[in-house]
Design an enzyme around this catalytic site. Sequence first.
Site, PDB file in Angstrom:
ATOM      1  N   LYS A   1       0.759  -1.149   0.076  1.00 40.90           N
ATOM      2  CA  LYS A   1      -0.025   0.024  -0.063  1.00 40.90           C
ATOM      3  C   LYS A   1       0.931   1.213  -0.011  1.00 40.90           C
ATOM      4  O   LYS A   1       1.800   1.364   0.860  1.00 40.90           O
ATOM      5  CB  LYS A   1      -0.948  -0.153   1.422  1.00 40.90           C
ATOM      6  CG  LYS A   1      -2.326  -0.052   1.041  1.00 40.90           C
ATOM      7  CD  LYS A   1      -3.084  -0.039   2.043  1.00 40.90           C
ATOM      8  CE  LYS A   1      -3.469   1.357   2.663  1.00 40.90           C
ATOM      9  NZ  LYS A   1      -4.290   1.590   3.889  1.00 40.90           N
ATOM     10  N   MET A   2       0.671   2.238  -0.945  1.00 45.36           N
ATOM     11  CA  MET A   2       1.510   3.323  -0.937  1.00 45.36           C
ATOM     12  C   MET A   2       1.606   4.194   0.251  1.00 45.36           C
ATOM     13  O   MET A   2       2.599   4.593   0.623  1.00 45.36           O
ATOM     14  CB  MET A   2       1.156   4.205  -2.225  1.00 45.36           C
ATOM     15  CG  MET A   2       2.196   5.022  -2.629  1.00 45.36           C
ATOM     16  SD  MET A   2       1.610   6.233  -3.886  1.00 45.36           S
ATOM     17  CE  MET A   2       0.537   7.197  -3.094  1.00 45.36           C
ATOM     18  N   SER A   3       0.496   4.324   0.869  1.00 50.45           N
ATOM     19  CA  SER A   3       0.384   5.265   2.211  1.00 50.45           C
ATOM     20  C   SER A   3       1.185   4.782   2.982  1.00 50.45           C
ATOM     21  O   SER A   3       1.516   5.701   4.071  1.00 50.45           O
ATOM     22  CB  SER A   3      -1.065   5.271   2.426  1.00 50.45           C
ATOM     23  OG  SER A   3      -1.742   4.141   2.651  1.00 50.45           O
ATOM     24  N   LYS A   4       1.626   3.696   3.207  1.00 44.68           N
ATOM     25  CA  LYS A   4       2.815   3.049   4.175  1.00 44.68           C
ATOM     26  C   LYS A   4       4.059   4.095   4.190  1.00 44.68           C
ATOM     27  O   LYS A   4       4.561   3.968   5.149  1.00 44.68           O
ATOM     28  CB  LYS A   4       2.847   1.630   4.072  1.00 44.68           C
ATOM     29  CG  LYS A   4       1.619   0.913   4.265  1.00 44.68           C
ATOM     30  CD  LYS A   4       1.645   0.157   5.759  1.00 44.68           C
ATOM     31  CE  LYS A   4       0.248  -0.063   6.112  1.00 44.68           C
ATOM     32  NZ  LYS A   4      -0.337  -1.472   5.461  1.00 44.68           N
ATOM     33  N   ARG A   5       4.273   4.303   2.645  1.00 43.26           N
ATOM     34  CA  ARG A   5       5.680   5.041   2.595  1.00 43.26           C
ATOM     35  C   ARG A   5       5.316   6.385   2.586  1.00 43.26           C
ATOM     36  O   ARG A   5       5.722   6.994   1.769  1.00 43.26           O
ATOM     37  CB  ARG A   5       6.473   4.511   1.570  1.00 43.26           C
ATOM     38  CG  ARG A   5       6.808   2.984   1.479  1.00 43.26           C
ATOM     39  CD  ARG A   5       7.225   2.635   0.331  1.00 43.26           C
ATOM     40  NE  ARG A   5       7.955   3.120  -0.595  1.00 43.26           N
ATOM     41  CZ  ARG A   5       7.353   3.668  -1.680  1.00 43.26           C
ATOM     42  NH1 ARG A   5       6.388   3.519  -1.931  1.00 43.26           N
ATOM     43  NH2 ARG A   5       8.059   4.679  -2.335  1.00 43.26           N
TER      44      ARG A   5
END
Length: 494
Positions: free
Chosen positions: A252-256
């Site tokens: 999931k992109m929002s993790k980074r």
Amino acid sequence: MHDGVRVRFAPSPTGLPHLGNVRTALFNWLFARHYGGSFIVRMEDTDLARSAEGADQKILEGLDWLGLDWDEGPQKGGGYGPYYQSQRVSIYQSHAQQLLQEGHAYVCYCSPKRLEEMRREQERRGGPPGYDSRCRGLSRAEAERYEDQGISPVVRFKVPLEGGTSFHDLLRGEISFANSSLDDFVLLKSDGYPTYHLANVVDDHLMEISDVLRADEWIPSTPRHILIYQAFGWTPPRYIHLPLILDKSGGKMSKRLGDVSIDSYKQRGYLPEAIVNYLALLGWSPGDTQEIFSLEELVPRFSWERISVSPAIFDPKRLSWFNRRYLCNSAPNRIAEAVSPYLRAAYGRDERSEGTAYSPGAWRELLVDQVREEVDSLDQMPDRVGFAFLNEVDYRAEAREALSAASAGKVLQALAERLSALTSLDADEASSLLQELRVRFKEQEDLAARELLFPIRASLTGTLHGPGLAAVMALLGRERCIERVRSSLSSISS
Ligand code: GLU
């Protein structure tokens, strides 16, 4: 179908806005502009523990920077405010009261400790998680006993025990959930603050939101929202759940968060138009091969029917490609202005036009024109133009070698003489001067072009690579060229 469109971007100000949040904002904005509706910004800031100081400002600055103007919301006001949920707490409280009175909700005194034990037990048994409805049948006397102990309750929604709840997603069709899979979720916390579910539904209703466009990770929340709408007797909005954004490894992109925050892209010198263009294609396609779109061009082209349901992949390299396209194709003065802060940070000034044939603005445009095709972002530019700003030339080994060639002295001597005879030196004049020297040295000394150009470039920039030599000369100006050539000559002869 799309009369009276009112859509909202409803961020929780818990940290720096990232590309995923902004994609949601952009699609809402495009939807509003395409259908001639209103775009509303609402801060969902009632989670005091997670709210971050100043995050709301960062979000608004991000929207502003990208050109996503809002019709109602913070700073702007509007007929449906306030637009900060923390300023609407009493509205949620009275709505929770209404649900209690009408039998759609109940108070729950279970302690955090009990809920934690319940959760662990569910985990141990492998059963479904969620509240076990213990307080659903609490008698008045029991409730009073808890009250006497000074325990503040939460308010929970009474999910129907049987049947199912469904809603229509414009892209995905009918989505249904068994009510038995939904627990009696909290509406109002014990501190009197609403949960996301209550505040979100009450506001979408009171703000007359017609269409909800939000990330598809919210799909599991939607049946709960539908139940709240039904309990109040309100009509739910239309739903479009936007495809997830994954990074290239499938996470999931929002993790980074750090490296995909809008702020970090802004600082690195990505242009807002490149980010908008890239994000528009992250989950939407125009249906043809056109890739480059300005915000204005997107408005007529955007249609919800072309939003995809499968996850979009965030590829930083592709975003860089878009940025490069915009760096190369935008008007030179647009890029010259945008690079200014980066030059100032590197050299304490954003131009060095004195003694050249150019005004400060024209000088910077000429400079930018030399390097913009070689960089991904504005922050990479200053390093490539040090020769034009620094007093000291840093001579690399390759340059020293070019200056030690047998013909270097003669070439530089001739250049110094020709420069001294000129009164000004713009890029065209520099180009004719170089051409003249080429012809002369070819005829008289049979020198190849590189034997002429290498020592000149080496003397002026300290390297053998970089922008066109005529532009280099024009950027340095006549005086500084003469100075550098003379200084090379004296080190050659010493
Ligand atoms: N506050 C929620 C968020 O952070 C809003 C979700 C929604 O649009 O309903 O994304």
